[in-house]
Write an enzyme that holds these catalytic residues in place. Structure first.
Site, PDB file in Angstrom:
ATOM      1  N   LYS A  78     -29.362 -41.342  67.649  1.00 40.09           N
ATOM      2  CA  LYS A  78     -30.386 -40.413  67.164  1.00 40.09           C
ATOM      3  C   LYS A  78     -31.317 -40.025  68.310  1.00 40.09           C
ATOM      4  O   LYS A  78     -31.598 -40.840  69.203  1.00 40.09           O
ATOM      5  CB  LYS A  78     -31.153 -41.085  66.033  1.00 40.09           C
ATOM      6  CG  LYS A  78     -32.159 -40.225  65.310  1.00 40.09           C
ATOM      7  CD  LYS A  78     -32.769 -41.024  64.162  1.00 40.09           C
ATOM      8  CE  LYS A  78     -33.840 -40.264  63.414  1.00 40.09           C
ATOM      9  NZ  LYS A  78     -34.397 -41.071  62.299  1.00 40.09           N
ATOM     10  N   SER A 153     -35.022 -38.666  58.270  1.00 34.69           N
ATOM     11  CA  SER A 153     -35.017 -38.007  59.558  1.00 34.69           C
ATOM     12  C   SER A 153     -33.712 -38.185  60.341  1.00 34.69           C
ATOM     13  O   SER A 153     -33.535 -37.557  61.379  1.00 34.69           O
ATOM     14  CB  SER A 153     -36.185 -38.548  60.403  1.00 34.69           C
ATOM     15  OG  SER A 153     -36.044 -39.942  60.677  1.00 34.69           O
ATOM     16  N   SER A 177     -35.254 -42.982  56.144  1.00 30.62           N
ATOM     17  CA  SER A 177     -34.686 -42.003  57.063  1.00 30.62           C
ATOM     18  C   SER A 177     -33.223 -42.218  57.415  1.00 30.62           C
ATOM     19  O   SER A 177     -32.608 -41.341  58.019  1.00 30.62           O
ATOM     20  CB  SER A 177     -35.514 -41.952  58.353  1.00 30.62           C
ATOM     21  OG  SER A 177     -36.742 -41.317  58.113  1.00 30.62           O
TER      22      SER A 177
END
Length: 465
Positions: A78, A153, A177
């Site tokens: 990420k 996210s 997330s």
């Protein structure tokens, strides 16, 4: 060359047998990303040179392959996770050209395990939205319907796995997330126990153990396989989970019997979508058919923890150094400005309050082997539809993630697994929350549900595929 939706453990098996070379794995996924990512928005930065270098290195280490849990398996990180010399933007214009001087320890673990890094996946700015849009990164579109968002996210991470742009993805979870995007995209995502995965040497511990990194994959076994590769503390970590007595991957061979499961199907923070409720009821029926007892309990952990969580997340966003606050996404800036007003004394007090409420929740769940909830109150949102206004964000947010953030506070492991689809074809997730440090038993239960309700044959139709 091979099925892009292949499980990671199958891919490693083929590479170990010599039927695939690591370079072939890297080239296959890089070509697929080049073809599909412009529309999906799953990757912010594609690390083609690094992927090919990783593959070349692995081919010189063939004799050491058996000791590497992810030998020849492609993965992504990420874009919140620091990588030495590789752009790490945090989804922010303030960090558009940031090149960290060192890797996060989890990035080192994945490389040492024999993985092939494909790139950095998209994230909303500072991980501050439950959708991946609005900041520097491109919008992460839902592979099942591009008019909808992948979630946030870790939206790029979940979209990449769901679209076959790599079998494994690292995400981070500071309130849902990992689980939210995985639920939206029809894949498996795990928020591990507090301290199971180190945040070293960076900022995560400042959240009082609330946030963690974790794996996203298409199967329970792959998530367990990845957790085996990345679990473990770094020296000096403030939190650490006890190591398992045997590898997590072995849990998928265990068939639990006659479990006592709690269930929570509603929260006063927001209504549960009828299709989500129906999918949850069907998942509970499947669990009963598997021989488990389910007991609804009168507990609303989201409502119990909302005030603590609101302040904690906003302070975490506000603590990130920025040179130009005006460049922050207006939605995330609401959190940034809210957090800047909180005093240090208030922050310390809210952490104590959060942990005390969390103790109450864990004590209430102690008689049960696991807890079942919907992962989110609603399926994926249309791109650009959430929130309705930037100034209403902090009120709208909690209604969607009411079942997720409480277990960041308690530190329990929580997994989302596919549990159905809406009439419009959007995935719906089931959340299973384990006992503290109980990932092994959590994997065993999730794997038996996966066997009872298989989903690996279900794949999105992708233009250009």
């Amino acid at each position: 060359m091979f099925d892009p939706f292949i499980d990671a453990w199958q891919l490693r098996h083929l590479v170990m047998k010599g039927e695939l070379r690591p370079r072939e794995v890297a080239e296959f996924y890089l070509a697929r990303i080049e073809r599909l990512n412009p529309e999906l928005g799953a990757y912010m930065t594609v690390t083609a040179d690094r992927a090919l270098a990783d593959a070349a290195r692995l081919e010189t280490l063939r004799t050491d392959a058996a000791s590497m849990r992810l030998y020849g398996v492609a993965y992504s990180l990420k874009d919140l996770t620091p990588t030495a010399g590789i752009r790490t933007t945090l989804g922010s214009h303030n960090y558009a050209d940031s090149l960290p001087p060192q890797d996060a320890v989890i990035a080192q673990h994945l490389r040492n395990a024999g993985g092939i890094l494909l790139g950095k996946t998209t994230t909303p700015e500072f991980g501050g939205r439950p959708t991946t849009e609005g900041g520097l990164c491109p919008t992460a579109r839902n592979p099942w319907n591009h008019e909808y968002n992948a979630g946030g996210s870790s939206g790029g991470a979940a979209a990449a796995v769901a679209a076959g742009l790599g079998p494994l993805a690292e995400g981070s979870d500071g309130g849902g997330s990992i689980r939210g995007p995985a639920s939206n995209c029809g894949v498996v995502g795990l928020k591990p126990s507090r301290g199971r995965i180190t945040y070293a040497p960076h900022r995560g511990e400042a959240w009082g153990g609330y946030a963690t990194r974790g794996p996203i994959a298409r199967s329970v076994r792959d998530v367990a396989m990845m957790l085996d590769a990345i679990a473990g503390p770094a020296t000096g970590d403030p939190y650490w989970a006890p190591p398992p007595s045997r590898p997590f991957e072995e849990a998928v061979q265990v068939v639990p019997r006659n479990l006592k499961l709690a269930s929570i199907a509603s929260s006063k923070l927001g209504d549960v979508d009828p299709e989500v409720a129906a999918a949850f009821d069907l998942a509970c029926a499947t669990m009963r058919e598997m021989g488990h007892r389910i007991e609804p309990i009168d507990l609303d952990p989201g409502a119990m923890l909302i005030e603590c969580t609101r302040i904690l997340i906003c302070v975490g966003i506000a603590a990130i150094p920025v040179t130009s606050p005006d460049l922050i996404d207006p939605v995330v800036r609401e959190m940034y400005e809210y957090g800047r007003k909180v005093s240090g004394a208030d922050y310390v007090n809210l952490l104590a309050t959060m942990h005390n409420i969390a103790r109450t929740i864990v004590e209430r769940l102690e008689p049960y082997d696991a807890l079942l909830t919907p992962t989110m109150t609603r399926p994926a949102m249309r791109n650009g539809s959430f929130p309705t206004k930037p100034e209403s964000y902090l009120d709208e947010l909690w209604t969607w993630i009411a079942f997720e953030y409480p277990f960041n506070a308690t530190g329990q492991p929580a997994m989302t697994i596919p549990a159905g689809f809406t009439r419009a074809g959007l995935p719906i997730g089931l959340q299973i929350v384990g006992r503290p440090n109980g990932e092994f038993d959590l994997f065993a239960l999730a794997a038996t549900f996966e066997a009872a309700r298989p989903w690996s044959h279900l794949r999105p139709s992708l233009q250009g595929d």
